[in-house]
Scaffold this motif. Structure first.
Motif, short mmCIF file in Angstrom:
data_model
loop_
_atom_site.label_atom_id
_atom_site.label_comp_id
_atom_site.label_asym_id
_atom_site.label_seq_id
_atom_site.Cartn_x
_atom_site.Cartn_y
_atom_site.Cartn_z
N LEU A 6 -38.29 31.61 37.79
CA LEU A 6 -39.43 31.17 36.98
C LEU A 6 -40.71 31.07 37.80
O LEU A 6 -41.79 31.44 37.33
CB LEU A 6 -39.11 29.83 36.31
CG LEU A 6 -38.06 29.88 35.21
CD1 LEU A 6 -37.70 28.47 34.75
CD2 LEU A 6 -38.54 30.72 34.05
N LEU A 7 -40.60 30.60 39.04
CA LEU A 7 -41.78 30.54 39.90
C LEU A 7 -42.27 31.94 40.23
O LEU A 7 -43.48 32.20 40.27
CB LEU A 7 -41.46 29.78 41.19
CG LEU A 7 -41.31 28.27 41.03
CD1 LEU A 7 -40.83 27.65 42.35
CD2 LEU A 7 -42.61 27.64 40.59
N SER A 8 -41.35 32.86 40.42
CA SER A 8 -41.72 34.24 40.69
C SER A 8 -42.45 34.85 39.50
O SER A 8 -43.45 35.55 39.66
CB SER A 8 -40.47 35.05 41.02
OG SER A 8 -40.77 36.40 41.17
N SER B 10 -47.37 36.68 36.92
CA SER B 10 -48.26 36.69 35.77
C SER B 10 -49.64 36.15 36.13
O SER B 10 -50.64 36.56 35.55
CB SER B 10 -47.67 35.89 34.61
OG SER B 10 -47.56 34.52 34.94
N ALA B 11 -49.71 35.28 37.11
CA ALA B 11 -51.01 34.78 37.56
C ALA B 11 -51.77 35.88 38.28
O ALA B 11 -52.99 35.90 38.27
CB ALA B 11 -50.84 33.57 38.46
N GLY B 12 -51.07 36.84 38.86
CA GLY B 12 -51.70 37.93 39.57
C GLY B 12 -52.18 39.04 38.67
O GLY B 12 -52.83 39.97 39.12
N LEU B 13 -51.92 38.98 37.37
CA LEU B 13 -52.36 40.03 36.45
C LEU B 13 -53.87 40.13 36.35
O LEU B 13 -54.42 41.21 36.24
CB LEU B 13 -51.79 39.79 35.04
CG LEU B 13 -50.33 40.12 34.82
CD1 LEU B 13 -49.91 39.74 33.41
CD2 LEU B 13 -50.06 41.59 35.06
N GLY B 14 -54.56 39.00 36.40
CA GLY B 14 -55.99 39.00 36.21
C GLY B 14 -56.77 39.22 37.49
O GLY B 14 -57.98 39.29 37.47
N SER C 236 -54.67 37.53 29.47
CA SER C 236 -54.33 37.87 28.08
C SER C 236 -54.97 39.20 27.68
O SER C 236 -54.41 39.92 26.86
CB SER C 236 -54.79 36.75 27.14
OG SER C 236 -56.18 36.57 27.23
N ALA C 237 -56.09 39.53 28.26
CA ALA C 237 -56.70 40.82 27.97
C ALA C 237 -55.83 41.94 28.50
O ALA C 237 -55.69 42.98 27.87
CB ALA C 237 -58.10 40.90 28.58
N GLU D 116 -53.93 45.13 26.49
CA GLU D 116 -54.05 46.52 26.89
C GLU D 116 -52.71 47.15 27.25
O GLU D 116 -52.64 48.31 27.57
CB GLU D 116 -54.99 46.62 28.10
CG GLU D 116 -56.42 46.24 27.76
CD GLU D 116 -57.29 46.13 29.00
OE1 GLU D 116 -56.81 46.47 30.10
OE2 GLU D 116 -58.44 45.72 28.86
N GLY D 117 -51.64 46.37 27.23
CA GLY D 117 -50.32 46.92 27.50
C GLY D 117 -49.80 46.61 28.88
O GLY D 117 -48.77 47.10 29.27
N GLY D 118 -50.47 45.77 29.63
CA GLY D 118 -50.02 45.46 30.98
C GLY D 118 -49.22 44.18 31.08
O GLY D 118 -48.78 43.83 32.15
N GLY D 119 -49.01 43.49 29.98
CA GLY D 119 -48.33 42.21 30.05
C GLY D 119 -46.85 42.29 29.81
O GLY D 119 -46.31 43.32 29.44
#
Length: 70
Positions: free
Chosen positions: A32-34, A39-43, A51-52, A56-59
């Protein structure tokens, strides 16, 4: 929960069971931490939010394209 407050069991089978549960719980926490860190590194490096990126399909949970696999 009440079982966790009791002193450790003298039964070796019961102690082994409790240790396995604890190991599984620690593993789940690491996963879960991983996921949270990933997910925090997506932005990172974009002007939008995470969320953007999901739109766009990256989530996580993004549906694959409906292109033919043939």
């Amino acid at each position: 929960m009440a079982r966790a407050l009791l002193p450790p069991s003298t039964d070796p089978e019961q102690a082994k069971f409790a240790q396995r549960l604890l190991d599984k719980l620690k593993y789940c926490k690491e996963v879960l931490l991983s996921i949270r860190n990933a997910s925090a590194g997506l932005g990172v490096g974009t002007s939008g939010s995470g969320s953007a990126n999901a739109i766009e399909g990256g989530g996580v949970g993004a549906k694959p394209p409906k292109a033919s696999l043939r």
